[in-house]
Design a protein around this motif. Sequence first.
Motif, PDB file in Angstrom:
ATOM      1  N   GLN A 126       0.474  -1.038   0.275  1.00  0.00           N
ATOM      2  CA  GLN A 126      -0.202  -0.163  -0.395  1.00  0.00           C
ATOM      3  C   GLN A 126       0.570   1.627   0.288  1.00  0.00           C
ATOM      4  O   GLN A 126       0.621   2.133  -0.494  1.00  0.00           O
ATOM      5  N   VAL A 127       2.146   1.390   0.951  1.00  0.00           N
ATOM      6  CA  VAL A 127       3.270   2.503   0.780  1.00  0.00           C
ATOM      7  C   VAL A 127       3.694   2.457  -0.609  1.00  0.00           C
ATOM      8  O   VAL A 127       3.963   3.777  -0.976  1.00  0.00           O
TER       9      VAL A 127
ATOM     10  N   LYS B 135       1.387   4.166  -3.248  1.00  0.00           N
ATOM     11  CA  LYS B 135       1.522   6.187  -3.427  1.00  0.00           C
ATOM     12  C   LYS B 135       2.504   6.621  -3.763  1.00  0.00           C
ATOM     13  O   LYS B 135       2.468   7.383  -4.553  1.00  0.00           O
ATOM     14  N   VAL B 136       3.837   5.803  -3.691  1.00  0.00           N
ATOM     15  CA  VAL B 136       4.691   5.563  -4.154  1.00  0.00           C
ATOM     16  C   VAL B 136       4.939   5.736  -5.378  1.00  0.00           C
ATOM     17  O   VAL B 136       5.238   7.058  -6.086  1.00  0.00           O
TER      18      VAL B 136
ATOM     19  N   ALA C  22       9.117   9.886  -4.489  1.00  0.00           N
ATOM     20  CA  ALA C  22       8.568   9.704  -3.937  1.00  0.00           C
ATOM     21  C   ALA C  22       9.231   8.780  -2.531  1.00  0.00           C
ATOM     22  O   ALA C  22       8.939   8.560  -1.442  1.00  0.00           O
TER      23      ALA C  22
ATOM     24  N   ALA D 238       9.853  10.880   0.723  1.00  0.00           N
ATOM     25  CA  ALA D 238       8.526  11.308   1.531  1.00  0.00           C
ATOM     26  C   ALA D 238       8.098  10.252   1.881  1.00  0.00           C
ATOM     27  O   ALA D 238       7.155  10.083   2.658  1.00  0.00           O
ATOM     28  N   HIS D 239       7.798   8.682   1.832  1.00  0.00           N
ATOM     29  CA  HIS D 239       7.521   7.648   2.221  1.00  0.00           C
ATOM     30  C   HIS D 239       8.776   7.158   3.117  1.00  0.00           C
ATOM     31  O   HIS D 239       8.336   5.700   3.621  1.00  0.00           O
ATOM     32  N   ARG D 240       9.868   6.716   3.307  1.00  0.00           N
ATOM     33  CA  ARG D 240      10.729   6.204   3.330  1.00  0.00           C
ATOM     34  C   ARG D 240      10.575   5.548   4.817  1.00  0.00           C
ATOM     35  O   ARG D 240      10.648   4.450   5.010  1.00  0.00           O
ATOM     36  N   ASP D 241      10.524   6.544   5.987  1.00  0.00           N
ATOM     37  CA  ASP D 241       9.758   6.055   7.313  1.00  0.00           C
ATOM     38  C   ASP D 241       8.880   4.961   7.183  1.00  0.00           C
ATOM     39  O   ASP D 241       8.719   4.236   7.604  1.00  0.00           O
ATOM     40  N   ASP D 242       7.121   5.234   6.518  1.00  0.00           N
ATOM     41  CA  ASP D 242       6.289   4.067   6.489  1.00  0.00           C
ATOM     42  C   ASP D 242       6.852   2.964   6.133  1.00  0.00           C
ATOM     43  O   ASP D 242       6.554   1.805   6.215  1.00  0.00           O
ATOM     44  N   ILE D 243       7.263   2.707   5.189  1.00  0.00           N
ATOM     45  CA  ILE D 243       8.456   1.597   4.394  1.00  0.00           C
ATOM     46  C   ILE D 243       9.668   1.366   4.932  1.00  0.00           C
ATOM     47  O   ILE D 243       9.231   0.002   5.129  1.00  0.00           O
TER      48      ILE D 243
ATOM     49  N   GLU E 120       6.912  -0.929   8.034  1.00  0.00           N
ATOM     50  CA  GLU E 120       6.129  -2.193   7.747  1.00  0.00           C
ATOM     51  C   GLU E 120       7.022  -3.267   7.282  1.00  0.00           C
ATOM     52  O   GLU E 120       7.275  -4.274   7.543  1.00  0.00           O
TER      53      GLU E 120
END
Length: 118
Positions: free
Chosen positions: A45-46, A49-50, A69, A72-77, A80
Motif C-alpha cells: 500500500q505504501v 502511494k510512491v 517519492a 517522502a514515504h521512507r519512514d512508512d516503508i 512496514e
Amino acid sequence: MFPNEMRTLQDFQEFHRWLDEQKGFSDDVFLNMMLLSGEVGEVAQVLKKVHHMQDPRRTEGEAQTLEEALAAHRDDIGQELADCLAYIFKLANYTGVDLQRAYLAKMEKNLDRTWKYK
C-alpha cells in the motif's frame, strides 16, 4: 535485552522469543503467517502511494521522481518492512529454524544459481 544491543540474526530471534513471552503473543504458526501476509500488504500500500506520486495523470502534472517519492514515504516503508521482519523472526522461532544459519546456507547456494529472468 534491548534492541540496540542486537548484532546477529540469532540476537533478533532471541529478542522476539523474549518479547513474545513478555507480551503473551500467540505462537500459532498459521496465524503469524497470515499476520505477516497482512504486513506485506501494508508495504504494498505504501509503495502504491510512491508509484502514484510518479504518475502525472494522478498528480495533475506534478509527478515526482522515484527518489523523491521514496524519500517522502521512507519512514512508512521502513516501519512496514520492520513489521514484516519481526514476523519472519517469530515464524523462524516457532518452526525451530536458525534463521542466520538458514540464510547463510541459502545465499551460498545462490552464488552458483542462475535465474532465468536475469
